[in-house]
Write a protein that holds these residues in place. Structure first.
Motif, PDB file in Angstrom:
ATOM      1  N   VAL A  57       0.952  -1.152  -0.116  1.00 26.28           N
ATOM      2  CA  VAL A  57      -0.028   0.268   0.014  1.00 26.28           C
ATOM      3  C   VAL A  57       1.014   1.201  -0.034  1.00 26.28           C
ATOM      4  O   VAL A  57       0.450   2.197  -0.337  1.00 26.28           O
ATOM      5  N   LYS A  58       2.119   1.064   0.379  1.00 25.95           N
ATOM      6  CA  LYS A  58       3.207   2.126   0.449  1.00 25.95           C
ATOM      7  C   LYS A  58       3.731   2.151  -0.964  1.00 25.95           C
ATOM      8  O   LYS A  58       4.833   3.072  -0.954  1.00 25.95           O
ATOM      9  N   ASN A  59       3.402   1.504  -1.778  1.00 28.83           N
ATOM     10  CA  ASN A  59       3.844   1.380  -3.247  1.00 28.83           C
ATOM     11  C   ASN A  59       5.316   0.824  -3.410  1.00 28.83           C
ATOM     12  O   ASN A  59       6.155   1.152  -4.423  1.00 28.83           O
ATOM     13  N   LYS A  60       5.824   0.036  -2.539  1.00 34.26           N
ATOM     14  CA  LYS A  60       7.166  -0.638  -2.712  1.00 34.26           C
ATOM     15  C   LYS A  60       6.749  -2.020  -2.980  1.00 34.26           C
ATOM     16  O   LYS A  60       5.630  -2.605  -2.969  1.00 34.26           O
ATOM     17  N   THR A  61       7.620  -2.406  -3.997  1.00 31.92           N
ATOM     18  CA  THR A  61       7.551  -3.893  -4.806  1.00 31.92           C
ATOM     19  C   THR A  61       8.020  -4.619  -4.195  1.00 31.92           C
ATOM     20  O   THR A  61       9.191  -4.661  -3.399  1.00 31.92           O
ATOM     21  N   TYR A  62       7.278  -5.908  -4.185  1.00 29.80           N
ATOM     22  CA  TYR A  62       7.803  -7.169  -3.628  1.00 29.80           C
ATOM     23  C   TYR A  62       7.807  -8.277  -4.271  1.00 29.80           C
ATOM     24  O   TYR A  62       6.742  -8.393  -4.969  1.00 29.80           O
ATOM     25  N   ASN A  63       8.763  -9.168  -4.546  1.00 27.91           N
ATOM     26  CA  ASN A  63       8.701 -10.316  -5.337  1.00 27.91           C
ATOM     27  C   ASN A  63       8.542 -11.280  -4.109  1.00 27.91           C
ATOM     28  O   ASN A  63       9.266 -11.433  -3.176  1.00 27.91           O
ATOM     29  N   VAL A  64       7.278 -11.910  -4.130  1.00 22.20           N
ATOM     30  CA  VAL A  64       6.930 -12.658  -3.042  1.00 22.20           C
ATOM     31  C   VAL A  64       7.924 -13.856  -2.949  1.00 22.20           C
ATOM     32  O   VAL A  64       7.974 -14.476  -1.762  1.00 22.20           O
ATOM     33  N   LYS A  65       8.535 -14.584  -3.888  1.00 22.57           N
ATOM     34  CA  LYS A  65       9.311 -15.690  -3.605  1.00 22.57           C
ATOM     35  C   LYS A  65      10.712 -15.289  -3.038  1.00 22.57           C
ATOM     36  O   LYS A  65      11.187 -16.086  -2.230  1.00 22.57           O
ATOM     37  N   ASN A  66      11.049 -14.037  -3.262  1.00 24.31           N
ATOM     38  CA  ASN A  66      12.394 -13.561  -2.850  1.00 24.31           C
ATOM     39  C   ASN A  66      12.425 -12.654  -1.624  1.00 24.31           C
ATOM     40  O   ASN A  66      13.279 -12.220  -0.890  1.00 24.31           O
ATOM     41  N   SER A  67      11.172 -12.240  -1.281  1.00 25.55           N
ATOM     42  CA  SER A  67      11.301 -10.867  -0.185  1.00 25.55           C
ATOM     43  C   SER A  67      10.911 -11.635   1.175  1.00 25.55           C
ATOM     44  O   SER A  67      11.172 -11.028   2.070  1.00 25.55           O
ATOM     45  N   ARG A 112     -10.517   1.812  -1.590  1.00 21.81           N
ATOM     46  CA  ARG A 112     -11.208   1.371  -0.336  1.00 21.81           C
ATOM     47  C   ARG A 112     -10.148   0.939   0.817  1.00 21.81           C
ATOM     48  O   ARG A 112     -10.413   0.994   2.018  1.00 21.81           O
ATOM     49  N   VAL A 113      -8.968   0.422   0.098  1.00 21.95           N
ATOM     50  CA  VAL A 113      -8.134  -0.291   0.925  1.00 21.95           C
ATOM     51  C   VAL A 113      -7.423   0.830   2.086  1.00 21.95           C
ATOM     52  O   VAL A 113      -7.528   0.452   3.317  1.00 21.95           O
ATOM     53  N   LYS A 114      -6.943   1.713   1.672  1.00 23.07           N
ATOM     54  CA  LYS A 114      -6.020   2.612   2.636  1.00 23.07           C
ATOM     55  C   LYS A 114      -7.195   3.372   3.592  1.00 23.07           C
ATOM     56  O   LYS A 114      -6.862   3.392   4.799  1.00 23.07           O
ATOM     57  N   PRO A 115      -8.363   3.824   3.168  1.00 21.45           N
ATOM     58  CA  PRO A 115      -9.215   4.344   4.277  1.00 21.45           C
ATOM     59  C   PRO A 115      -9.633   3.164   5.223  1.00 21.45           C
ATOM     60  O   PRO A 115      -9.557   3.407   6.722  1.00 21.45           O
ATOM     61  N   LYS A 117       1.998  -6.330   7.362  1.00 25.67           N
ATOM     62  CA  LYS A 117       2.409  -5.815   5.934  1.00 25.67           C
ATOM     63  C   LYS A 117       1.144  -6.187   5.064  1.00 25.67           C
ATOM     64  O   LYS A 117       0.839  -7.115   4.951  1.00 25.67           O
ATOM     65  N   VAL A 118       0.817  -5.023   4.384  1.00 22.07           N
ATOM     66  CA  VAL A 118      -0.406  -5.333   3.475  1.00 22.07           C
ATOM     67  C   VAL A 118       0.008  -4.971   1.948  1.00 22.07           C
ATOM     68  O   VAL A 118       0.566  -3.783   1.657  1.00 22.07           O
ATOM     69  N   LEU A 119      -0.051  -5.998   1.232  1.00 16.00           N
ATOM     70  CA  LEU A 119       0.250  -5.935  -0.190  1.00 16.00           C
ATOM     71  C   LEU A 119      -1.024  -5.973  -1.087  1.00 16.00           C
ATOM     72  O   LEU A 119      -2.015  -6.605  -0.749  1.00 16.00           O
TER      73      LEU A 119
END
Length: 103
Positions: free
Chosen positions: A9-19, A74-77, A87-89
């Motif tokens: 939600v903070k616009n950071k990119t995550y590769n789920v396999k590696n993060s 609607r996610v951030k509100p 951590k919300v992705l």
């Protein structure tokens, strides 16, 4: 885990396999949406015990929103009101959901 890249939600990119590979850490991935009342109730219930569980089990919850482009706003509100410690992705295109065959 599949090699799927999604953003927080903070616009950071995550590769789920590696993060999420911290040794001896238990990762709990939970899928939810703003329109899913049982999903929100589940995350609220986990929050009540989360501090203890993270200490006792070295656990981290990764909350994956499957809200699409129509409901994503609607996610951030909702998060601002809930104050969840997770951590919300955002799996807006549901790439991770499909890769894991989540129904």
């Amino acid at each position: 885990m599949p090699s799927v890249t999604i953003k927080s939600v903070k616009n950071k990119t995550y590769n789920v396999k590696n993060s999420f590979k911290e040794k001896d850490k238990l990762y709990v991935f939970t899928f939810w949406a703003t329109w899913c009342a049982p999903c929100i109730s589940e995350l609220d219930a986990i929050k009540e015990h989360y501090a203890d569980w993270t200490k006792e089990m070295n656990m981290e919850v990764i909350a994956i929103s499957i809200d699409d482009t129509r409901t994503r706003k609607r996610v951030k509100p909702l998060l601002n009101g809930k104050k969840w410690p997770y951590k919300v992705l955002l799996d807006t295109n549901q790439d991770l959901k499909r890769a894991l065959s989540v129904v």
